[in-house]
Design a protein around this motif. Structure first.
Motif, short mmCIF file in Angstrom:
data_model
loop_
_atom_site.label_atom_id
_atom_site.label_comp_id
_atom_site.label_asym_id
_atom_site.label_seq_id
_atom_site.Cartn_x
_atom_site.Cartn_y
_atom_site.Cartn_z
N LYS A 248 0.39 -1.53 0.31
CA LYS A 248 0.35 -0.08 0.10
C LYS A 248 1.21 0.99 0.09
CE LYS A 248 -2.45 -0.58 4.00
NZ LYS A 248 -3.51 -1.23 4.96
N TYR B 262 -4.09 4.55 14.53
CA TYR B 262 -3.05 5.85 14.23
C TYR B 262 -2.63 5.57 12.96
CZ TYR B 262 0.84 9.25 14.83
OH TYR B 262 1.21 10.34 14.68
N SER C 80 -4.62 6.26 4.05
CA SER C 80 -4.69 4.66 4.29
C SER C 80 -6.21 4.73 4.05
CB SER C 80 -4.72 4.53 5.52
OG SER C 80 -5.66 3.98 6.14
P1 ADP Z 1 -3.61 1.02 8.01
O1 ADP Z 1 -4.67 0.27 7.74
O2 ADP Z 1 -3.99 2.52 8.22
O3 ADP Z 1 -2.49 0.70 6.07
P2 ADP Z 1 -1.69 -0.02 9.94
O4 ADP Z 1 -1.98 -0.27 11.44
O5 ADP Z 1 -1.37 -1.07 9.47
O6 ADP Z 1 -3.13 0.64 9.48
O7 ADP Z 1 -1.11 0.71 9.45
C1 ADP Z 1 -1.39 2.42 10.42
C2 ADP Z 1 0.18 3.40 10.14
O8 ADP Z 1 1.55 3.46 9.44
C3 ADP Z 1 -0.27 3.69 7.90
O9 ADP Z 1 -2.08 4.16 8.16
C4 ADP Z 1 0.06 3.89 7.19
O10 ADP Z 1 0.47 5.38 7.60
C5 ADP Z 1 1.48 4.00 8.11
N1 ADP Z 1 1.92 2.50 7.81
C6 ADP Z 1 2.63 1.53 8.44
N2 ADP Z 1 3.22 0.25 7.30
C7 ADP Z 1 3.57 1.14 6.48
C8 ADP Z 1 4.97 1.08 5.49
N3 ADP Z 1 5.24 -0.27 5.19
N4 ADP Z 1 4.83 2.38 4.83
C9 ADP Z 1 5.04 3.37 5.37
N5 ADP Z 1 4.13 3.64 6.21
C10 ADP Z 1 3.44 2.95 6.73
#
Ligand code: ADP
Length: 259
Positions: free
Chosen positions: A166, A209, A216
């Motif tokens: 993503k 968060y 997201s």
């Molecule tokens: P989401 O459903 O928003 O992806 P997560 O709990 O999986 O929720 O992740 C929280 C937040 O952490 C994401 O909204 C994103 O901002 C950040 N994030 C998670 N994984 C990555 C990644 N691999 N690279 C960049 N940002 C990330």
């Protein structure tokens, strides 16, 4: 947090002094606040897709369906997407409550990391292909066995791969690696994506968060993926870690006992 109140000491109207009373209410207050915030967050997250679904359905029912079939098809697509978001959110909420209920029994057995990872990759391959993202696994993974609940481990890998896809632009690379740390194995999912600003890193595993909420949600994120990861890993007695450079990429890793 300390609750403070002052008690004046008086003797027939003359103020002798003041006694300060401190109660440490930090734990209770904090728990209550976390619970309240969670309910508010859930309500907010649920309300948005429901509002969208209602709005577009109303428009279709109001005559758009026959007046403008092309636009109607687009509206149906939007309704479908938001219903999917609701389903994802409800699924993640159920998983979290199951993990937190305390009576979840993990079925821990020696698990072949490679085969578990391959099942996870198979599920995510389509999404990766669509963005021209390659997923590479290091050779060490083939020989590695860990003590884990296979289904839960697969879920951790799916969530980390899902995020890596993503938040990585087209034609990026994802690498899965593992290394031995004493009697633990560290498994790392690294990407060449957007990265995470240093100030957000400490909060990234909190429920709901997000660094960028709009992004997201656009990507179908629920904001719960990483808190599910952390829960599962901790139930196994492992830890999670993240390193990231904005604009360059991130590496999420977790530890499990070697088998
Ligand atoms: P989401 O459903 O928003 O992806 P997560 O709990 O999986 O929720 O992740 C929280 C937040 O952490 C994401 O909204 C994103 O901002 C950040 N994030 C998670 N994984 C990555 C990644 N691999 N690279 C960049 N940002 C990330």
């Amino acid at each position: 947090t300390l609750l403070t109140h002052w008690v004046p000491l008086q003797d027939e109207g003359t103020l002798l002094g003041v006694v300060a009373v401190f109660h440490d209410i930090s734990d209770l207050k904090l728990l209550e606040k976390i619970r309240r915030d969670f309910v508010a967050n859930v309500s907010h997250e649920l309300r948005t897709p429901v509002t969208v679904i209602k709005g577009y359905a109303e428009t279709l029912l109001g005559g758009e369906l026959s007046a403008n079939p092309e636009r109607s098809a687009r509206f149906l697509g939007i309704i479908y997407n938001h219903a999917e978001r609701l389903a994802a959110l409800i699924g993640d909420l159920l998983t979290l409550s199951e993990l937190e209920s305390g009576d979840l029994a993990l079925e821990v057995t020696p698990v072949n990391l490679e085969s578990t990872l391959n099942s996870a990759i198979a599920l995510m391959e389509h999404a990766a292909d669509e963005k021209g993202i390659t997923i590479t696994c290091s050779d060490q993974i083939g020989a590695t066995r860990v003590l884990a609940d296979r289904g839960r481990l697969e879920q951790v890998l799916i969530n980390l791969l899902d995020n890596a896809i993503k938040y990585t632009p087209e034609r990026g690379d994802i690498t899965v690696d593992c290394s031995r740390e004493g009697n633990m194995v560290r498994i790392a999912v690294a990407d060449t994506g957007l990265g995470i600003p240093p100030q957000d890193i400490p909060r990234i595993f909190e429920r709901f968060y997000r660094v960028d909420s709009a992004r997201s949600r656009d990507q179908g994120g629920t904001g719960l993926g990483l808190s599910i990861v952390k829960h599962i890993v901790q139930l196994h007695g492992g830890t999670v870690a993240v390193t990231s450079t904005p604009g360059k990429g991130s590496a999420f890793s977790f530890t499990l006992q070697a088998a």
